[in-house]
Design an enzyme around this catalytic site. Structure first.
Site, short mmCIF file in Angstrom:
data_model
loop_
_atom_site.label_atom_id
_atom_site.label_comp_id
_atom_site.label_asym_id
_atom_site.label_seq_id
_atom_site.Cartn_x
_atom_site.Cartn_y
_atom_site.Cartn_z
N ASP A 67 0.83 -1.21 0.00
CA ASP A 67 0.00 0.00 0.00
C ASP A 67 0.86 1.26 0.00
OD1 ASP A 67 0.90 -0.36 2.61
OD2 ASP A 67 -1.08 -0.76 3.44
N ASN A 136 -8.02 -3.05 14.42
CA ASN A 136 -9.40 -3.27 13.97
C ASN A 136 -9.49 -4.43 12.99
OD1 ASN A 136 -8.26 -2.27 11.65
ND2 ASN A 136 -9.51 -0.43 11.53
N HIS A 138 -7.71 -4.80 10.20
CA HIS A 138 -7.45 -4.50 8.78
C HIS A 138 -6.16 -5.19 8.30
CE1 HIS A 138 -5.04 -0.49 9.56
NE2 HIS A 138 -4.26 -1.54 9.63
N GLU A 143 -9.81 -1.52 5.39
CA GLU A 143 -10.40 -1.27 6.71
C GLU A 143 -11.69 -2.09 6.85
OE1 GLU A 143 -8.68 0.31 8.82
OE2 GLU A 143 -7.76 2.12 8.01
#
Ligand code: PGA
Length: 262
Positions: A67, A136, A138, A143
């Site tokens: 990314d 979380n 991800h 996400e």
């Protein structure tokens, strides 16, 4: 998902490096997908050390970044391009033409993402994708709520991610709100996935990913579908797994079994 629990972060990184080295030795080449963040730093140190000791040659290794922040130049100190150069590429003999990155400033976003996917396919796909995991759940910048079949694309960062990043930037206006990330579908096409996690603050995400239901609300749970996903953890990151004794037992037996074969 294979769960490998190591005593500490150092040992977890050692294990990940050992798996990468073993895969490289088979063909003396490898296509890697590489993540940024705090977690893989120890793994990159181990790879650099393997290179310096002459045990691993990166001249036929091809690397793809997972990314990048949207809006940052490659030279920006917080760009993932810069991170990969500083923490891995400049210390090994990877060829510049074998380094592939998502641009933070693509001329045309969708075409750039499609071209990245084409490039991955043109080299025969990713052999090993290294991943961290967010608190979380991800993976990359996919996400919670990301489509489980998503491809490389522009993604909004969550408010938490933006706030967590803010201290790293001089000006508030500079803090990225978007990223380009390989999609979950893209990640799943890698032949092997190594997810590294360390520390108590990842224990809940790890337990939900490995033992919870498969759900877009915990993107890493999709790795349950992958035939060669290995989750390499330290004790703290493994602390909330219900079946941790079982994972330890199977891993030890597997190692003993493999030792008999070699
Ligand atoms: P970290 O990030 O390795 O810095 O904890 C992991 C992630 O958010 O994917």
């Amino acid at each position: 998902m294979e769960i490998i629990i190591k005593t500490d972060y150092e040992a977890a990184c050692e294990e990940a490096a050992r798996i990468i080295l073993r895969a490289w030795k088979k063909r003396k080449s490898l296509v890697l997908g590489l993540a940024t963040g705090r977690t893989p730093l120890g793994l990159y140190e181990k790879l650099i050390s393997l290179h310096k000791k002459g045990e691993m040659d990166f001249s036929n290794v091809i690397a793809f970044s997972l990314d990048e922040y949207f809006g940052l130049d490659e030279t920006h100190p917080q760009s993932f391009a810069r991170y990969m150069d500083d923490h891995l590429y400049r210390h090994i003999n990877i060829r510049p033409e074998n380094i592939h990155r998502l641009s933070g400033r693509p001329a045309e976003i969708e075409e750039h993402c499609r071209a990245y996917e084409r490039k991955i396919r043109s080299v025969g796909g990713i052999d090993i994708q290294v991943l961290g995991i967010g608190k979380n759940g991800h993976i990359g910048f996919n996400e919670p709520g990301s489509s489980l079949t998503s491809r490389t694309r522009l993604k909004s960062l969550t408010r938490e991610t933006v706030e967590a990043n803010a201290p790293l930037f001089k000006e508030e206006g500079e803090v990225p709100r978007f990223s380009l990330t390989m999609g979950i579908g893209t990640i799943l096409e890698s032949r092997m996935i190594l997810l590294l996690a360390s520390g108590e603050d990842k224990a809940d995400a790890v337990a939900r990913a490995a033992e919870g239901p498969l759900t877009a609300f915990v993107p890493a749970s999709v790795l349950q579908l992958h035939p060669q996903a290995k989750c390499i953890l330290d004790e703290e990151a493994a602390s909330r797994l219900a079946l941790k004794d079982y994972y330890r037992w199977t891993y030890e037996n597997k190692e003993k079994f493999l030792a008999r074969l070699t």
